[in-house]
Design a protein around this motif. Structure first.
Motif, PDB file in Angstrom:
ATOM      1  N   LEU A   1       0.806  -1.223   0.000  1.00 49.55           N
ATOM      2  CA  LEU A   1       0.000   0.000   0.000  1.00 49.55           C
ATOM      3  C   LEU A   1       0.833   1.264   0.000  1.00 49.55           C
ATOM      4  O   LEU A   1       0.340   2.327  -0.388  1.00 49.55           O
ATOM      5  CB  LEU A   1      -0.933   0.013   1.220  1.00 49.55           C
ATOM      6  N   GLY A   2       2.074   1.176   0.457  1.00 47.77           N
ATOM      7  CA  GLY A   2       2.893   2.376   0.569  1.00 47.77           C
ATOM      8  C   GLY A   2       2.651   3.075   1.897  1.00 47.77           C
ATOM      9  O   GLY A   2       1.853   2.632   2.731  1.00 47.77           O
ATOM     10  N   PRO A   3       3.324   4.211   2.110  1.00 54.84           N
ATOM     11  CA  PRO A   3       3.276   4.892   3.419  1.00 54.84           C
ATOM     12  C   PRO A   3       1.875   5.323   3.860  1.00 54.84           C
ATOM     13  O   PRO A   3       1.632   5.475   5.051  1.00 54.84           O
ATOM     14  CB  PRO A   3       4.182   6.118   3.210  1.00 54.84           C
ATOM     15  N   SER A   4       0.956   5.535   2.937  1.00 54.52           N
ATOM     16  CA  SER A   4      -0.387   5.989   3.335  1.00 54.52           C
ATOM     17  C   SER A   4      -1.131   4.937   4.144  1.00 54.52           C
ATOM     18  O   SER A   4      -2.008   5.265   4.941  1.00 54.52           O
ATOM     19  CB  SER A   4      -1.215   6.346   2.103  1.00 54.52           C
ATOM     20  N   MET A   5      -0.827   3.654   3.927  1.00 57.53           N
ATOM     21  CA  MET A   5      -1.552   2.552   4.561  1.00 57.53           C
ATOM     22  C   MET A   5      -3.064   2.705   4.357  1.00 57.53           C
ATOM     23  O   MET A   5      -3.867   2.464   5.266  1.00 57.53           O
ATOM     24  CB  MET A   5      -1.219   2.447   6.046  1.00 57.53           C
ATOM     25  N   VAL A   6      -3.449   3.071   3.165  1.00 56.22           N
ATOM     26  CA  VAL A   6      -4.863   3.190   2.808  1.00 56.22           C
ATOM     27  C   VAL A   6      -5.188   2.064   1.834  1.00 56.22           C
ATOM     28  O   VAL A   6      -4.591   1.972   0.765  1.00 56.22           O
ATOM     29  CB  VAL A   6      -5.182   4.555   2.166  1.00 56.22           C
ATOM     30  N   TYR A   7      -6.167   1.240   2.204  1.00 61.09           N
ATOM     31  CA  TYR A   7      -6.497   0.056   1.420  1.00 61.09           C
ATOM     32  C   TYR A   7      -7.870   0.232   0.780  1.00 61.09           C
ATOM     33  O   TYR A   7      -8.823  -0.472   1.080  1.00 61.09           O
ATOM     34  CB  TYR A   7      -6.459  -1.166   2.338  1.00 61.09           C
ATOM     35  N   SER A   8      -7.966   1.224  -0.069  1.00 60.89           N
ATOM     36  CA  SER A   8      -9.178   1.460  -0.844  1.00 60.89           C
ATOM     37  C   SER A   8      -8.798   2.362  -2.008  1.00 60.89           C
ATOM     38  O   SER A   8      -7.687   2.890  -2.075  1.00 60.89           O
ATOM     39  CB  SER A   8     -10.289   2.096   0.015  1.00 60.89           C
ATOM     40  N   CYS A   9      -9.736   2.569  -2.907  1.00 54.81           N
ATOM     41  CA  CYS A   9      -9.498   3.311  -4.136  1.00 54.81           C
ATOM     42  C   CYS A   9      -9.005   4.726  -3.854  1.00 54.81           C
ATOM     43  O   CYS A   9      -9.611   5.469  -3.083  1.00 54.81           O
ATOM     44  CB  CYS A   9     -10.814   3.357  -4.904  1.00 54.81           C
ATOM     45  N   ALA A  10      -7.902   5.107  -4.481  1.00 51.27           N
ATOM     46  CA  ALA A  10      -7.390   6.476  -4.368  1.00 51.27           C
ATOM     47  C   ALA A  10      -8.152   7.406  -5.319  1.00 51.27           C
ATOM     48  O   ALA A  10      -8.980   6.961  -6.114  1.00 51.27           O
ATOM     49  CB  ALA A  10      -5.893   6.502  -4.663  1.00 51.27           C
ATOM     50  N   TYR A  11      -7.865   8.691  -5.235  1.00 52.55           N
ATOM     51  CA  TYR A  11      -8.564   9.715  -6.038  1.00 52.55           C
ATOM     52  C   TYR A  11      -7.496  10.468  -6.824  1.00 52.55           C
ATOM     53  O   TYR A  11      -6.827  11.346  -6.304  1.00 52.55           O
ATOM     54  CB  TYR A  11      -9.330  10.642  -5.094  1.00 52.55           C
ATOM     55  N   TRP A  12      -7.346  10.089  -8.102  1.00 56.42           N
ATOM     56  CA  TRP A  12      -6.195  10.480  -8.902  1.00 56.42           C
ATOM     57  C   TRP A  12      -6.411  11.760  -9.686  1.00 56.42           C
ATOM     58  O   TRP A  12      -7.550  12.118 -10.030  1.00 56.42           O
ATOM     59  CB  TRP A  12      -5.847   9.362  -9.881  1.00 56.42           C
ATOM     60  N   GLU A  13      -5.308  12.408  -9.998  1.00 59.66           N
ATOM     61  CA  GLU A  13      -5.270  13.441 -11.021  1.00 59.66           C
ATOM     62  C   GLU A  13      -4.190  13.040 -12.010  1.00 59.66           C
ATOM     63  O   GLU A  13      -3.300  12.245 -11.682  1.00 59.66           O
ATOM     64  CB  GLU A  13      -4.958  14.814 -10.416  1.00 59.66           C
ATOM     65  N   PRO A  14      -4.237  13.533 -13.250  1.00 69.09           N
ATOM     66  CA  PRO A  14      -3.236  13.129 -14.239  1.00 69.09           C
ATOM     67  C   PRO A  14      -1.811  13.360 -13.735  1.00 69.09           C
ATOM     68  O   PRO A  14      -1.490  14.431 -13.223  1.00 69.09           O
ATOM     69  CB  PRO A  14      -3.554  14.020 -15.445  1.00 69.09           C
ATOM     70  N   GLY A  15      -0.989  12.336 -13.869  1.00 67.90           N
ATOM     71  CA  GLY A  15       0.404  12.450 -13.461  1.00 67.90           C
ATOM     72  C   GLY A  15       0.633  12.381 -11.976  1.00 67.90           C
ATOM     73  O   GLY A  15       1.759  12.596 -11.511  1.00 67.90           O
ATOM     74  N   GLY A  16      -0.395  12.091 -11.190  1.00 66.53           N
ATOM     75  CA  GLY A  16      -0.267  12.080  -9.735  1.00 66.53           C
ATOM     76  C   GLY A  16       0.431  10.837  -9.215  1.00 66.53           C
ATOM     77  O   GLY A  16       0.691   9.879  -9.950  1.00 66.53           O
ATOM     78  N   THR A  17       0.736  10.855  -7.931  1.00 65.57           N
ATOM     79  CA  THR A  17       1.350   9.721  -7.252  1.00 65.57           C
ATOM     80  C   THR A  17       0.315   9.004  -6.410  1.00 65.57           C
ATOM     81  O   THR A  17      -0.742   9.562  -6.073  1.00 65.57           O
ATOM     82  CB  THR A  17       2.490  10.188  -6.340  1.00 65.57           C
ATOM     83  N   LEU A  18       0.622   7.765  -6.031  1.00 66.41           N
ATOM     84  CA  LEU A  18      -0.281   7.009  -5.176  1.00 66.41           C
ATOM     85  C   LEU A  18      -0.505   7.723  -3.853  1.00 66.41           C
ATOM     86  O   LEU A  18      -1.642   7.841  -3.383  1.00 66.41           O
ATOM     87  CB  LEU A  18       0.284   5.604  -4.934  1.00 66.41           C
ATOM     88  N   GLU A  19       0.571   8.227  -3.238  1.00 72.28           N
ATOM     89  CA  GLU A  19       0.424   8.900  -1.949  1.00 72.28           C
ATOM     90  C   GLU A  19      -0.441  10.150  -2.069  1.00 72.28           C
ATOM     91  O   GLU A  19      -1.318  10.406  -1.236  1.00 72.28           O
ATOM     92  CB  GLU A  19       1.803   9.260  -1.385  1.00 72.28           C
TER      93      GLU A  19
END
Length: 438
Positions: free
Chosen positions: A169-187
Motif C-alpha cells: 500500500l505504501g506509506p499511506s496505509m490506505v487500502y481502498s481506491c485512491a482519487y487520482w489526477e493526471p500524473g499524480g502519485t499514489l500517496e
C-alpha cells in the motif's frame, strides 16, 4: 511422441472450440502457441490434476498459488486473453467432490471431447490431486455472516502482517481506491481521497466521526488532524487496530481518536455527527445488508451524513443465480459479496437514509490497483519473506485481475453520500453540495 505443450495446446483448442491465444510452456521444456504471445508456464503436471479435479477457476487458482503455473511476459495481457473462456467456466461453490464429478461427467458425456479428456488424464499423471495450498481460507463452518464467522473471514484477509501491507500500500496505509489526477502519485491520490471524504461529510471541529472498518487508521488520523473532529474507528482485525493505535500515539492524538476491535453491530455509543464506511460493506453480505444500513441509520444523528464507499458488480439477468467468485472467496475475501449499485442505494433508502449523491470512481480503482501491483513486484523478495510465496502470488493475481475488471467495467466502485434527515425533513446539506465546502 510430441512434447506436453503441443499436446496440451491442441487439446485446449478442441475442448474450447477455438485456438488458445497464449503460448504454453510445459514442464518438459516443450512450447506451443502463437509466437510473441505471453506464455502460460506449466511447471508441474500436478496443475493438470487440479484442473481435472476442480474444473474452472478454482483449480487454476490453486495451481497458480502453489507455483505450479506461472506467466512469462505481461500478466495483464495474459489475463485479458484467457478471461473470456477460462474464468467463465467457474464453479458453483460447493464441495470439491461434487464439482469434480460434474466436471468429469460433463467431459465423459460429450463425444467431442472424450478423447481429449482421456489424453489429459494421461498427461496429468497419478491421482489423487494434491491438497489445496495452505493459503486457502479455513475454519468457515456455520452460517455466513455471523459475528464469529465474520471475524474469521476478516482475520484471513487482514491479519497477515502489517509490514506486508505497508509494502503493497505504501506509506499511506490506505487500502481502498485512491482519487487520482493526471500524473499524480499514489500517496497524493490517497491523501486526496481522504480529504474528499472529509469534505463530503462536512466535518468541522468538535464533531464526532465514526469510521466503520477503519483499517490502519489513516482516515481517522486525517480527520482528527486536519478537521479537528473526535473519531471512533472500529475494525475486526487486531493487527490493524494495533498498528492504528501506534500511529495515533506517535502523532499525539490519543485524546481525539479511539480505535476499537469491535463489530459494527456492537457499537453502543451513538449518535455520531458523521459516519464513513470505506471498503467495508463488501464484507457485510446480501442477507445482512439491510441490517447494516439500519445500524448506521440508528448510529447517525438527525442531519448527519453517511459516506459509503463500496465496490459494486454489474447487474445480472438472474440475481438469484449470482455466485461469489471462487478464487476471491477461497483466497482473498472469504464470504465477501458484491452487489449492484442500484441495490445498495435501495437498501440504504429502505433503512431510512436519503441518498443525495453518487460518485463513480471506477477508473480510479484501476489506477490504484496497478500502483499496488508495481509496489508488490518491486518488493517481491521482501513480500515472499514477510508472508509466503503462495500468499504473495495470491495478491499479485488478485490485484492484477481486479485492475482489468475495473478497466473493462465488469465491476465498479462508488461513493454514496446519504443523510439522515431531521424529523421535519431537513437534510442540512448546502444547495450546491458538490462544491463539498461544508
Amino acid at each position: 511422441m510430441a512434447g506436453a505443450a503441443p499436446r496440451l495446446h491442441a487439446l485446449a483448442g478442441r475442448v474450447l472450440g477455438t485456438p488458445l491465444p497464449v503460448r504454453l510452456r510445459a514442464w518438459d521444456g516443450s512450447e506451443a502457441g502463437p509466437p510473441g504471445a505471453p506464455a502460460l508456464v506449466i511447471r508441474h503436471r500436478r496443475a493438470l490434476r487440479r484442473l481435472l479435479w476442480r474444473p474452472g477457476e478454482l483449480g487454476l487458482a490453486r495451481a497458480w498459488v502453489a507455483g505450479e503455473i506461472d506467466v512469462d511476459g505481461d500478466l495483464y495481457a495474459l489475463l485479458d486473453l484467457i478471461a473470456g473462456f477460462l474464468w467463465e467456466s467457474g464453479d458453483s461453490g460447493d464441495s470439491d467432490e461434487g464439482a469434480s464429478r460434474r466436471g468429469l461427467l460433463a467431459l465423459a458425456r460429450d463425444p467431442a471431447v472424450r478423447a481429449a479428456a482421456r489424453e489429459l488424464v494421461a498427461l496429468a499423471g497419478p491421482w489423487p490431486p494434491p491438497p489445496p495450498p495452505p493459503e486457502e481460507a479455513r475454519g468457515r463452518g456455520g452460517l455466513r455472516h455471523t459475528r464469529r464467522r465474520d471475524r474469521v473471514a476478516v482475520s484471513h484477509h487482514y491479519d497477515v502482517g502489517n509490514d506486508f501491507y505497508a509494502l503493497v500500500l505504501g506509506p499511506s496505509m490506505v487500502y481502498s481506491c485512491a482519487y487520482w489526477e493526471p500524473g499524480g502519485t499514489l500517496e497524493g491520490a490517497q491523501r486526496a481521497k481522504l480529504d474528499l471524504i472529509c469534505r463530503k461529510l462536512g466535518l468541522r471541529p468538535g464533531m464526532r466521526l465514526l469510521d466503520v472498518g477503519c483499517g490502519w487508521g489513516s482516515l481517522a488520523l486525517h480527520a482528527a488532524r486536519a478537521y479537528g473532529v473526535d473519531v471512533v474507528g472500529v475494525t475486526l482485525s487486531r493487527e490493524q487496530a494495533g498498528h492504528a493505535r501506534k500511529r495515533i500515539a506517535e502523532e499525539g492524538l490519543t485524546d481525539r481518536v479511539e480505535i476499537r476491535v469491535q463489530d459494527y453491530r456492537e457499537i453502543p455509543d451513538g449518535p455520531y455527527d458523521a459516519i464513513a464506511s470505506v471498503g467495508m460493506a463488501e464484507h457485510v453480505g446480501a442477507e445482512r445488508y439491510r441490517e447494516y444500513a439500519e445500524v448506521l441509520h440508528r448510529l447517525l444523528r438527525p442531519g448527519g451524513r453517511l459516506l459509503n464507499h463500496q465496490i459494486a458488480r454489474r447487474p445480472v439477468a438472474d440475481e438469484a443465480a449470482y455466485a461469489v467468485d471462487d478464487f476471491i472467496d477461497a483466497y482473498v475475501f472469504p464470504d465477501g459479496e458484491l452487489a449492484p449499485l442500484g441495490r445498495t442505494v435501495a437498501l440504504l433508502e429502505e433503512a431510512g437514509l436519503e441518498v443525495r449523491d453518487v460518485d463513480v470512481l471506477r477508473e480510479h480503482y484501476a489506477l490504484t490497483l496497478r500502483a499496488w501491483v508495481r509496489n508488490l513486484e518491486r518488493g517481491w523478495a521482501d513480500a515472499v519473506r514477510l508472508v509466503s510465496p503462495g500468499r504473495a502470488r495470491v495478491w499479485r493475481l488478485y490485484m492484477a485481475a481486479s485492475a482489468l475488471a475495473f478497466e473493462h467495467n465488469r465491476i465498479g466502485v462508488n461513493q454514496v453520500l446519504a443523510v439522515r434527515t431531521t424529523p421535519d425533513g431537513e437534510s442540512r446539506l448546502p444547495l450546491r453540495p458538490r462544491l463539498w465546502g461544508g
